[in-house]
Design an enzyme around this catalytic site. Structure first.
Site, PDB file in Angstrom:
ATOM      1  N   ASP A 184      61.462  78.639  25.059  1.00  0.00           N
ATOM      2  CA  ASP A 184      60.619  77.550  25.048  1.00  0.00           C
ATOM      3  C   ASP A 184      60.815  77.049  26.738  1.00  0.00           C
ATOM      4  OD1 ASP A 184      63.353  76.577  25.170  1.00  0.00           O
ATOM      5  OD2 ASP A 184      63.207  75.727  23.282  1.00  0.00           O
ATOM      6  N   GLU A 209      61.861  84.748  19.519  1.00  0.00           N
ATOM      7  CA  GLU A 209      62.047  83.239  19.001  1.00  0.00           C
ATOM      8  C   GLU A 209      60.796  82.246  18.926  1.00  0.00           C
ATOM      9  OE1 GLU A 209      64.821  79.929  20.915  1.00  0.00           O
ATOM     10  OE2 GLU A 209      66.228  81.112  19.920  1.00  0.00           O
ATOM     11  N   GLU A 261      60.410  71.340  26.285  1.00  0.00           N
ATOM     12  CA  GLU A 261      60.434  72.521  25.530  1.00  0.00           C
ATOM     13  C   GLU A 261      59.705  72.707  24.442  1.00  0.00           C
ATOM     14  OE1 GLU A 261      62.820  70.881  26.440  1.00  0.00           O
ATOM     15  OE2 GLU A 261      64.212  72.046  27.817  1.00  0.00           O
ATOM     16  N   HIS A 265      72.858  68.948  28.258  1.00  0.00           N
ATOM     17  CA  HIS A 265      72.313  69.133  29.256  1.00  0.00           C
ATOM     18  C   HIS A 265      70.932  68.576  29.369  1.00  0.00           C
ATOM     19  CE1 HIS A 265      69.779  72.396  28.158  1.00  0.00           C
ATOM     20  NE2 HIS A 265      70.736  72.647  27.181  1.00  0.00           N
ATOM     21  N   ARG A 319      67.094  67.527  29.472  1.00  0.00           N
ATOM     22  CA  ARG A 319      66.404  66.677  30.279  1.00  0.00           C
ATOM     23  C   ARG A 319      66.069  65.193  29.854  1.00  0.00           C
ATOM     24  NH1 ARG A 319      63.039  68.429  34.957  1.00  0.00           N
ATOM     25  NH2 ARG A 319      64.159  70.773  34.414  1.00  0.00           N
TER      26      ARG A 319
HETATM   27  C1  UD1 Z   1      66.599  74.640  31.384  1.00  0.00           C
HETATM   28  C2  UD1 Z   1      65.459  74.733  30.460  1.00  0.00           C
HETATM   29  C3  UD1 Z   1      66.032  74.322  29.143  1.00  0.00           C
HETATM   30  C4  UD1 Z   1      67.267  75.106  28.808  1.00  0.00           C
HETATM   31  C5  UD1 Z   1      68.215  75.041  29.908  1.00  0.00           C
HETATM   32  C6  UD1 Z   1      69.372  75.917  29.652  1.00  0.00           C
HETATM   33  C7  UD1 Z   1      63.208  74.039  31.194  1.00  0.00           C
HETATM   34  C8  UD1 Z   1      62.369  73.022  31.590  1.00  0.00           C
HETATM   35  N1  UD1 Z   1      64.332  73.652  30.624  1.00  0.00           N
HETATM   36  O1  UD1 Z   1      67.017  73.354  31.572  1.00  0.00           O
HETATM   37  O2  UD1 Z   1      65.067  74.471  28.129  1.00  0.00           O
HETATM   38  O3  UD1 Z   1      67.896  74.213  27.647  1.00  0.00           O
HETATM   39  O4  UD1 Z   1      67.636  75.431  31.045  1.00  0.00           O
HETATM   40  O5  UD1 Z   1      70.330  75.643  30.227  1.00  0.00           O
HETATM   41  O6  UD1 Z   1      62.935  75.285  31.134  1.00  0.00           O
HETATM   42  N2  UD1 Z   1      71.362  74.840  38.457  1.00  0.00           N
HETATM   43  C9  UD1 Z   1      72.558  75.535  39.278  1.00  0.00           C
HETATM   44  N3  UD1 Z   1      72.697  76.718  39.068  1.00  0.00           N
HETATM   45  C10 UD1 Z   1      72.362  77.404  37.979  1.00  0.00           C
HETATM   46  C11 UD1 Z   1      71.210  76.477  37.057  1.00  0.00           C
HETATM   47  C12 UD1 Z   1      71.063  75.167  37.128  1.00  0.00           C
HETATM   48  O7  UD1 Z   1      72.660  74.793  40.155  1.00  0.00           O
HETATM   49  O8  UD1 Z   1      72.606  78.528  37.768  1.00  0.00           O
HETATM   50  C13 UD1 Z   1      71.006  73.303  38.811  1.00  0.00           C
HETATM   51  C14 UD1 Z   1      69.865  73.379  39.827  1.00  0.00           C
HETATM   52  O9  UD1 Z   1      69.939  72.103  40.467  1.00  0.00           O
HETATM   53  C15 UD1 Z   1      68.556  73.108  38.855  1.00  0.00           C
HETATM   54  C16 UD1 Z   1      68.962  71.961  37.931  1.00  0.00           C
HETATM   55  O10 UD1 Z   1      70.403  72.655  37.696  1.00  0.00           O
HETATM   56  O11 UD1 Z   1      67.532  72.484  39.896  1.00  0.00           O
HETATM   57  C17 UD1 Z   1      68.237  72.078  36.508  1.00  0.00           C
HETATM   58  O12 UD1 Z   1      68.003  73.485  36.346  1.00  0.00           O
HETATM   59  P1  UD1 Z   1      66.416  73.620  35.252  1.00  0.00           P
HETATM   60  O13 UD1 Z   1      66.266  75.021  34.910  1.00  0.00           O
HETATM   61  O14 UD1 Z   1      65.365  72.949  36.121  1.00  0.00           O
HETATM   62  O15 UD1 Z   1      66.823  72.400  34.032  1.00  0.00           O
HETATM   63  P2  UD1 Z   1      67.754  72.692  33.068  1.00  0.00           P
HETATM   64  O16 UD1 Z   1      68.069  71.494  32.443  1.00  0.00           O
HETATM   65  O17 UD1 Z   1      68.966  73.980  33.275  1.00  0.00           O
HETATM   66  N1  UDP Z   2      77.078  79.182  27.203  1.00  0.00           N
HETATM   67  C1  UDP Z   2      77.617  79.835  28.019  1.00  0.00           C
HETATM   68  N2  UDP Z   2      78.692  79.027  28.796  1.00  0.00           N
HETATM   69  C2  UDP Z   2      78.927  77.499  28.822  1.00  0.00           C
HETATM   70  C3  UDP Z   2      78.076  76.904  27.772  1.00  0.00           C
HETATM   71  C4  UDP Z   2      77.300  77.772  27.195  1.00  0.00           C
HETATM   72  O1  UDP Z   2      77.615  80.932  28.217  1.00  0.00           O
HETATM   73  O2  UDP Z   2      79.695  77.300  29.327  1.00  0.00           O
HETATM   74  C5  UDP Z   2      75.894  79.627  26.477  1.00  0.00           C
HETATM   75  C6  UDP Z   2      76.009  79.509  24.917  1.00  0.00           C
HETATM   76  O3  UDP Z   2      76.952  80.270  24.237  1.00  0.00           O
HETATM   77  C7  UDP Z   2      74.420  79.848  24.507  1.00  0.00           C
HETATM   78  C8  UDP Z   2      73.753  79.305  25.700  1.00  0.00           C
HETATM   79  O4  UDP Z   2      74.733  79.215  26.873  1.00  0.00           O
HETATM   80  O5  UDP Z   2      74.103  81.020  24.163  1.00  0.00           O
HETATM   81  C9  UDP Z   2      73.183  77.975  25.467  1.00  0.00           C
HETATM   82  O6  UDP Z   2      72.666  77.528  26.464  1.00  0.00           O
HETATM   83  P1  UDP Z   2      72.232  76.076  26.684  1.00  0.00           P
HETATM   84  O7  UDP Z   2      72.999  75.015  25.996  1.00  0.00           O
HETATM   85  O8  UDP Z   2      72.386  75.646  28.237  1.00  0.00           O
HETATM   86  O9  UDP Z   2      70.518  75.872  26.446  1.00  0.00           O
HETATM   87  P2  UDP Z   2      69.867  75.707  25.125  1.00  0.00           P
HETATM   88  O10 UDP Z   2      70.146  76.634  24.135  1.00  0.00           O
HETATM   89  O11 UDP Z   2      69.802  74.310  24.698  1.00  0.00           O
HETATM   90  O12 UDP Z   2      68.349  75.964  25.668  1.00  0.00           O
END
Ligand code: UD1
Ligand code: UDP
Length: 374
Positions: free
Chosen positions: A101, A123, A137, A210, A212
């Site tokens: 999603d 999924e 999502e 985390h 949004r």
């Molecule tokens: C995204 C997904 C969410 C998922 C989450 C898992 C969307 C809209 N959201 O949200 O569904 O649950 O990932 O974690 O697709 N950043 C870093 N390094 C990284 C990753 C992220 O610096 O390796 C920072 C960056 O500033 C980035 C921000 O995190 O802009 C947000 O990342 P983004 O993918 O936009 O949103 P998530 O909240 O991570």
């Molecule tokens: N996870 C990880 N390291 C961490 C926290 C989470 O590898 O420090 C893994 C966790 O086991 C799971 C996935 O990240 O498989 C969940 O990711 P997140 O909660 O960011 O996203 P969501 O599932 O809500 O989309």
């Protein structure tokens, strides 16, 4: 009769997608006489994504590296559409597989649709039917299901949602969730980690957050509750591997810093995180995937959200959806820390999310559908 091989392309961009796609990629890569595989990362996440691939030892063919600091939904959608198109045109896969999603999943499926490339949704069928939660999502997953020709639903409930939306029943498959395949490979009896050694004399609460829609006031309330729980329960310690999102980091810093029994640490590798889950006492989270993983390792989840697309976990008793208000979170955690009977009930149910062989089923279905026209 000689079969022609089919080309499967996998596109994903965030940590949870990677955790759930890697087991499937490995399964498909074993079937060399039937499939060629192409792995195209969008790079919606950076290090949080690539570290998962390192753990599973998967070498991506492409990384579109779309991530920007504090990116908007528009940034990600536009970048994925623009950068994935040329790769799809070059590779011409027989199917594009996307997961779940995220914005990557939505834009990836749309990019394939624009080129009339079939989409498989891993999924599929999860629903809250509320576009504001989880945001964005719920919108993304419904759009992907609209565009997909193959729906790999993790549970019967998810398959029922798809059937109720008039998706072709012949293209809906109940497979289990591939995250249970992943967790089958990670948990180790003899696992040790310095942070776990620090918490060894305590009742460990593992935290992630985390979402949004929780940024701002809800997250302030969630974190205030966690601090109060730690304050009022001296036998507890809290470990929180903080998401890389700077907005989340600023909030965690404001509300959870400088507490002798709360540790804010960098995101853990998935191997470590699964082992932390299997050793903690309680999980407080707003995550999607943790709900499934917690059921697999039988740890109770206090879900800091107002909706879940995984009601099977609530039904099985392992998830208590407590919302995002400070008082409700504080009360639920206080009760669970004291009430042994409640704890046993939450940890004694079945795991409704799969048996660890979802990837095998999906690969079999792909073989049948693409190679023998089944
Ligand atoms: C995204 C997904 C969410 C998922 C989450 C898992 C969307 C809209 N959201 O949200 O569904 O649950 O990932 O974690 O697709 N950043 C870093 N390094 C990284 C990753 C992220 O610096 O390796 C920072 C960056 O500033 C980035 C921000 O995190 O802009 C947000 O990342 P983004 O993918 O936009 O949103 P998530 O909240 O991570
Ligand atoms: N996870 C990880 N390291 C961490 C926290 C989470 O590898 O420090 C893994 C966790 O086991 C799971 C996935 O990240 O498989 C969940 O990711 P997140 O909660 O960011 O996203 P969501 O599932 O809500 O989309």
């Amino acid at each position: 009769m000689r079969m022609t091989k089919k080309k499967l392309m996998f596109t994903f961009g965030t940590r949870p997608e990677a955790v759930k796609m890697c087991p499937l990629i490995l399964e498909c890569q074993k079937r060399t006489s039937r499939f060629d595989t192409v792995v195209c990362l969008t790079g919606q996440h950076a290090e949080m994504l690539t570290r998962v691939l390192d753990y599973f030892q998967i070498e991506p063919d492409y990384n579109l590296e779309v991530m920007k600091d504090e990116q908007t939904l528009t940034d990600v959608t536009v970048a994925v559409l623009e950068k994935l198109g040329p790769v799809l045109e070059k590779e011409k896969p027989d199917i594009l597989l996307v997961h779940g999603d995220t914005t990557t999943s939505f834009a990836g499926a749309l990019a394939a649709f624009y080129r009339q490339i079939p989409v498989g949704h891993v999924e599929a069928g999860l629903r809250t039917n509320d576009f504001t939660s989880p945001y964005p999502e719920e919108f993304n997953r419904q759009c992907v299901d609209m565009l997909a020709g193959y729906h790999f639903a993790p549970t019967q409930w998810a398959a029922g949602n798809l059937a109720g939306e008039n998706r072709d029943p012949a293209r809906i498959f109940v497979t289990g969730n591939t995250v249970i395949d992943a967790i089958r490979t990670t948990i180790r009896q003899e696992y040790r980690h310095p942070e776990l050694d620090w918490a060894a004399d305590s009742t460990l609460i593992l935290v992630t957050a985390h979402r949004r829609e929780n940024l701002g006031q809800p997250m302030a309330q969630m974190f205030s509750a966690i601090r109060r729980i730690a304050d009022d329960n001296p036998h507890t310690k809290v470990i929180y591997p903080i998401h890389k999102n700077p907005k989340v980091r600023r909030a965690a810093d404001q509300y959870l810093r400088d507490h002798e029994r709360i540790r804010l640490i960098e995101p853990l590798d998935v191997f470590d995180f699964h082992n932390f889950m299997s050793r903690c006492h309680i999980i407080l989270t707003d995550s999607g995937g943790l709900q499934e993983e917690a059921a697999a390792v039988r740890k109770p989840v206090l879900l800091m959200r107002n909706t879940t697309e995984r009601p099977e976990g609530v039904e099985a008793g392992v998830i208590d959806m407590v919302g995002t208000e400070e008082e409700a979170i504080y009360r639920a955690a206080s009760r669970l820390l004291k009430d042994g009977e409640l704890y046993r009930k939450m940890t004694g149910g079945p795991n409704p999310f799969g048996d660890g062989f979802a990837s095998l089923r999906i690969a079999d279905i792909l073989e049948k559908a693409l190679l023998s026209g089944g």
